[in-house]
Write a protein that holds these residues in place. Structure first.
Motif, PDB file in Angstrom:
ATOM      1  N   ASN A  51       3.886  -2.528  -7.302  1.00 44.81           N
ATOM      2  CA  ASN A  51       5.228  -3.085  -7.413  1.00 44.81           C
ATOM      3  C   ASN A  51       5.141  -4.556  -7.784  1.00 44.81           C
ATOM      4  O   ASN A  51       4.891  -5.410  -6.928  1.00 44.81           O
ATOM      5  N   THR A  52       5.285  -4.828  -9.083  1.00 40.87           N
ATOM      6  CA  THR A  52       5.243  -6.191  -9.586  1.00 40.87           C
ATOM      7  C   THR A  52       6.443  -6.423 -10.496  1.00 40.87           C
ATOM      8  O   THR A  52       7.094  -5.481 -10.964  1.00 40.87           O
ATOM      9  N   TYR A  53       6.718  -7.683 -10.771  1.00 38.77           N
ATOM     10  CA  TYR A  53       7.850  -8.016 -11.646  1.00 38.77           C
ATOM     11  C   TYR A  53       7.636  -7.526 -13.074  1.00 38.77           C
ATOM     12  O   TYR A  53       8.560  -6.954 -13.670  1.00 38.77           O
ATOM     13  N   PRO A  54       6.462  -7.719 -13.672  1.00 30.69           N
ATOM     14  CA  PRO A  54       6.277  -7.174 -15.020  1.00 30.69           C
ATOM     15  C   PRO A  54       6.392  -5.651 -15.072  1.00 30.69           C
ATOM     16  O   PRO A  54       6.929  -5.101 -16.036  1.00 30.69           O
ATOM     17  N   ASN A  55       5.883  -4.956 -14.040  1.00 37.12           N
ATOM     18  CA  ASN A  55       5.974  -3.497 -14.042  1.00 37.12           C
ATOM     19  C   ASN A  55       7.420  -3.017 -13.907  1.00 37.12           C
ATOM     20  O   ASN A  55       7.776  -1.965 -14.425  1.00 37.12           O
ATOM     21  N   LEU A  56       8.240  -3.783 -13.200  1.00 40.75           N
ATOM     22  CA  LEU A  56       9.637  -3.388 -13.014  1.00 40.75           C
ATOM     23  C   LEU A  56      10.526  -3.866 -14.155  1.00 40.75           C
ATOM     24  O   LEU A  56      11.365  -3.113 -14.663  1.00 40.75           O
ATOM     25  N   ILE A  75       0.822  -1.204   0.000  1.00 44.58           N
ATOM     26  CA  ILE A  75       0.000   0.000   0.000  1.00 44.58           C
ATOM     27  C   ILE A  75       0.859   1.258   0.000  1.00 44.58           C
ATOM     28  O   ILE A  75       0.638   2.191  -0.779  1.00 44.58           O
ATOM     29  N   GLU A  76       1.864   1.279   0.871  1.00 47.90           N
ATOM     30  CA  GLU A  76       2.667   2.488   1.052  1.00 47.90           C
ATOM     31  C   GLU A  76       3.417   2.882  -0.213  1.00 47.90           C
ATOM     32  O   GLU A  76       3.554   4.076  -0.524  1.00 47.90           O
ATOM     33  N   PHE A  77       3.911   1.881  -0.948  1.00 49.68           N
ATOM     34  CA  PHE A  77       4.765   2.180  -2.092  1.00 49.68           C
ATOM     35  C   PHE A  77       4.050   2.041  -3.437  1.00 49.68           C
ATOM     36  O   PHE A  77       4.695   1.976  -4.483  1.00 49.68           O
ATOM     37  N   GLU A  78       2.710   1.993  -3.411  1.00 44.88           N
ATOM     38  CA  GLU A  78       1.971   2.002  -4.670  1.00 44.88           C
ATOM     39  C   GLU A  78       2.274   3.307  -5.402  1.00 44.88           C
ATOM     40  O   GLU A  78       2.332   4.384  -4.795  1.00 44.88           O
ATOM     41  N   ASP A  79       2.478   3.212  -6.705  1.00 51.72           N
ATOM     42  CA  ASP A  79       2.863   4.354  -7.554  1.00 51.72           C
ATOM     43  C   ASP A  79       4.267   4.868  -7.240  1.00 51.72           C
ATOM     44  O   ASP A  79       4.638   5.992  -7.627  1.00 51.72           O
ATOM     45  N   HIS A  80       5.052   4.060  -6.526  1.00 49.76           N
ATOM     46  CA  HIS A  80       6.464   4.383  -6.274  1.00 49.76           C
ATOM     47  C   HIS A  80       7.262   3.109  -6.533  1.00 49.76           C
ATOM     48  O   HIS A  80       7.254   2.195  -5.727  1.00 49.76           O
ATOM     49  N   GLN A  81       7.937   3.042  -7.678  1.00 50.72           N
ATOM     50  CA  GLN A  81       8.595   1.804  -8.087  1.00 50.72           C
ATOM     51  C   GLN A  81       9.799   1.486  -7.215  1.00 50.72           C
ATOM     52  O   GLN A  81      10.728   2.288  -7.094  1.00 50.72           O
ATOM     53  N   LEU A  82       9.781   0.316  -6.604  1.00 50.01           N
ATOM     54  CA  LEU A  82      10.895  -0.145  -5.782  1.00 50.01           C
ATOM     55  C   LEU A  82      11.944  -0.832  -6.655  1.00 50.01           C
ATOM     56  O   LEU A  82      11.609  -1.442  -7.675  1.00 50.01           O
ATOM     57  N   PRO A  83      13.217  -0.788  -6.253  1.00 45.44           N
ATOM     58  CA  PRO A  83      14.227  -1.577  -6.957  1.00 45.44           C
ATOM     59  C   PRO A  83      14.010  -3.055  -6.701  1.00 45.44           C
ATOM     60  O   PRO A  83      13.284  -3.443  -5.765  1.00 45.44           O
ATOM     61  N   LEU A  84      14.656  -3.890  -7.508  1.00 42.75           N
ATOM     62  CA  LEU A  84      14.427  -5.332  -7.443  1.00 42.75           C
ATOM     63  C   LEU A  84      14.710  -5.891  -6.047  1.00 42.75           C
ATOM     64  O   LEU A  84      13.953  -6.732  -5.559  1.00 42.75           O
ATOM     65  N   SER A  85      15.756  -5.438  -5.397  1.00 38.66           N
ATOM     66  CA  SER A  85      16.103  -5.972  -4.079  1.00 38.66           C
ATOM     67  C   SER A  85      14.980  -5.728  -3.066  1.00 38.66           C
ATOM     68  O   SER A  85      14.646  -6.607  -2.262  1.00 38.66           O
ATOM     69  N   ARG A  86      14.382  -4.553  -3.103  1.00 40.53           N
ATOM     70  CA  ARG A  86      13.304  -4.245  -2.156  1.00 40.53           C
ATOM     71  C   ARG A  86      11.989  -4.897  -2.574  1.00 40.53           C
ATOM     72  O   ARG A  86      11.150  -5.221  -1.730  1.00 40.53           O
ATOM     73  N   LYS A 102      11.804  -7.866  -3.834  1.00 39.64           N
ATOM     74  CA  LYS A 102      11.918  -9.231  -3.325  1.00 39.64           C
ATOM     75  C   LYS A 102      11.571  -9.293  -1.843  1.00 39.64           C
ATOM     76  O   LYS A 102      10.917 -10.233  -1.395  1.00 39.64           O
ATOM     77  N   VAL A 103      12.004  -8.288  -1.091  1.00 41.56           N
ATOM     78  CA  VAL A 103      11.683  -8.256   0.340  1.00 41.56           C
ATOM     79  C   VAL A 103      10.176  -8.104   0.537  1.00 41.56           C
ATOM     80  O   VAL A 103       9.565  -8.789   1.369  1.00 41.56           O
ATOM     81  N   LEU A 104       9.563  -7.202  -0.227  1.00 36.61           N
ATOM     82  CA  LEU A 104       8.117  -6.997  -0.129  1.00 36.61           C
ATOM     83  C   LEU A 104       7.375  -8.305  -0.381  1.00 36.61           C
ATOM     84  O   LEU A 104       6.474  -8.689   0.379  1.00 36.61           O
ATOM     85  N   HIS A 105       7.757  -9.005  -1.428  1.00 37.88           N
ATOM     86  CA  HIS A 105       7.065 -10.238  -1.786  1.00 37.88           C
ATOM     87  C   HIS A 105       7.375 -11.375  -0.822  1.00 37.88           C
ATOM     88  O   HIS A 105       6.535 -12.258  -0.604  1.00 37.88           O
ATOM     89  N   ARG A 106       8.611 -11.365  -0.256  1.00 32.79           N
ATOM     90  CA  ARG A 106       8.936 -12.391   0.734  1.00 32.79           C
ATOM     91  C   ARG A 106       8.008 -12.294   1.940  1.00 32.79           C
ATOM     92  O   ARG A 106       7.627 -13.295   2.529  1.00 32.79           O
ATOM     93  N   HIS A 107       7.627 -11.074   2.292  1.00 35.18           N
ATOM     94  CA  HIS A 107       6.698 -10.890   3.391  1.00 35.18           C
ATOM     95  C   HIS A 107       5.250 -11.116   2.936  1.00 35.18           C
ATOM     96  O   HIS A 107       4.498 -11.880   3.559  1.00 35.18           O
ATOM     97  N   LYS A 108       4.846 -10.452   1.871  1.00 37.27           N
ATOM     98  CA  LYS A 108       3.442 -10.438   1.455  1.00 37.27           C
ATOM     99  C   LYS A 108       2.917 -11.829   1.104  1.00 37.27           C
ATOM    100  O   LYS A 108       1.826 -12.225   1.526  1.00 37.27           O
TER     101      LYS A 108
END
Length: 302
Positions: free
Chosen positions: A246-251, A163-174, A176-182
């Motif tokens: 923040n998704t893999y296709p979007n990044l 939610i917090e980072f919607e419309d704010h593209q995270l780098p790949l490393s972050r 992965k952390v988001l998805h590891r939790h989510k």
């Protein structure tokens, strides 16, 4: 690529058992009529039952006997997972109207009752972990593991970052952390629960949890891809919902997401093959779960 016959056979045996257990036992612990209807509506709407299936596959891999107490603790995870879906679909979150080819809980029962249905499933999951004949030590380990996987250092943390980072593209490393939790945290716990109840040897724990983490990451990448190339008819839920997320296709683009998925799957298979050579257990059943991901490179333009 088709589903591994070993996985298909395992699913045909245990998927109905999970569904029947949920159908027979959920109603025993709910004493408010509408709440009971709402909780049952979402739990019994269908689904792959992937998380409890992973727990049962881990138990089988370890050669552990499946008892009624272990089945109850295993199905607790499906209650908690369903709670997360109900809350994720709420108007305050993704505001989705379709899940598993059926209307979402809030579309049928209203946002308030849907929220309470999710609350009920969350708390009932922990009741099922302790209201059984497993040893006290096993119960404590299961509650500790699921609390961490589902709570503010696990799934809830990932949802908050989403939610917090919607419309704010995270780098790949972050990312992965988001998805590891989510997504990954509950899948990690699914295998962990099997290791706990199966009394796994110490040398097997870390390798099998690495498998769980590979599977969890692959699951999220695959889900991201399906939002692009899948259809509502196929998936039973809305697609094209990830714009700005923040998704893999979007990044990485769709091709890059496929590349990441295949790399994760290759890594997970190699790790299980290595464990199979070094230990006395057969990792073939767990390895067959990777065939869940039907990798077909479609719509490469994106």
């Amino acid at each position: 690529m088709s589903k591994d016959p070993r996985l298909a056979k395992f699913e045909s045996m245990y998927h109905p058992k999970i569904n029947q257990y949920l159908k027979d036992n959920l109603k025993k612990d709910v004493d408010q009529k509408t709440l009971n209807q709402a909780m049952n509506f979402s739990v019994l709407a269908g689904g792959k039952r992937l998380r409890p299936m992973l727990t049962l596959a881990t138990l089988k891999t370890l050669g552990a006997k499946l008892t009624p107490a272990k089945m109850k603790a295993t199905c607790a995870l499906e209650l908690l997972h369903t709670y997360s879906l109900i809350h994720d679909d709420l108007p305050a979150m993704d505001d989705d109207g379709l899940r598993r080819h059926k209307p979402t809980s809030h579309a049928v029962f209203g946002a308030g009752m849907a929220t309470l249905a999710g609350d009920g499933l969350l708390t009932l999951a922990f009741q099922w972990l302790v209201d059984n004949s497993l040893s006290v030590d096993t119960k404590v380990k299961l509650v500790d593991g699921l609390s961490k996987a589902a709570g503010p250092s696990g799934m809830v943390s990932g949802q908050a970052s989403d939610i917090e980072f919607e419309d704010h593209q995270l780098p790949l490393s972050r990312l992965k952390v988001l998805h590891r939790h989510k997504t990954g945290a509950l899948i990690h716990y699914a295998v962990q629960a099997g290791l706990i109840m199966g009394h796994a040897k110490k040398e097997l724990v870390k390798p099998l949890l690495r498998f769980a983490d590979c599977f969890g990451l692959a699951f999220q990448i695959y889900d991201d891809i399906l939002d692009v190339v899948g259809s509502e008819v196929e998936l039973g839920k809305p697609v094209g919902q990830d714009s700005g997320k923040n998704t893999y296709p979007n990044l990485l683009g769709l091709v890059g997401a496929y590349d990441q998925l295949e790399a994760v799957l290759d890594h997970g298979r190699r790790d299980l093959d290595d464990l199979n050579r070094k230990s006395s257990i057969d990792t073939g059943l767990l390895k067959s779960f990777f065939s869940y991901f039907q990798v077909k490179r479609r719509n490469r333009r994106r």
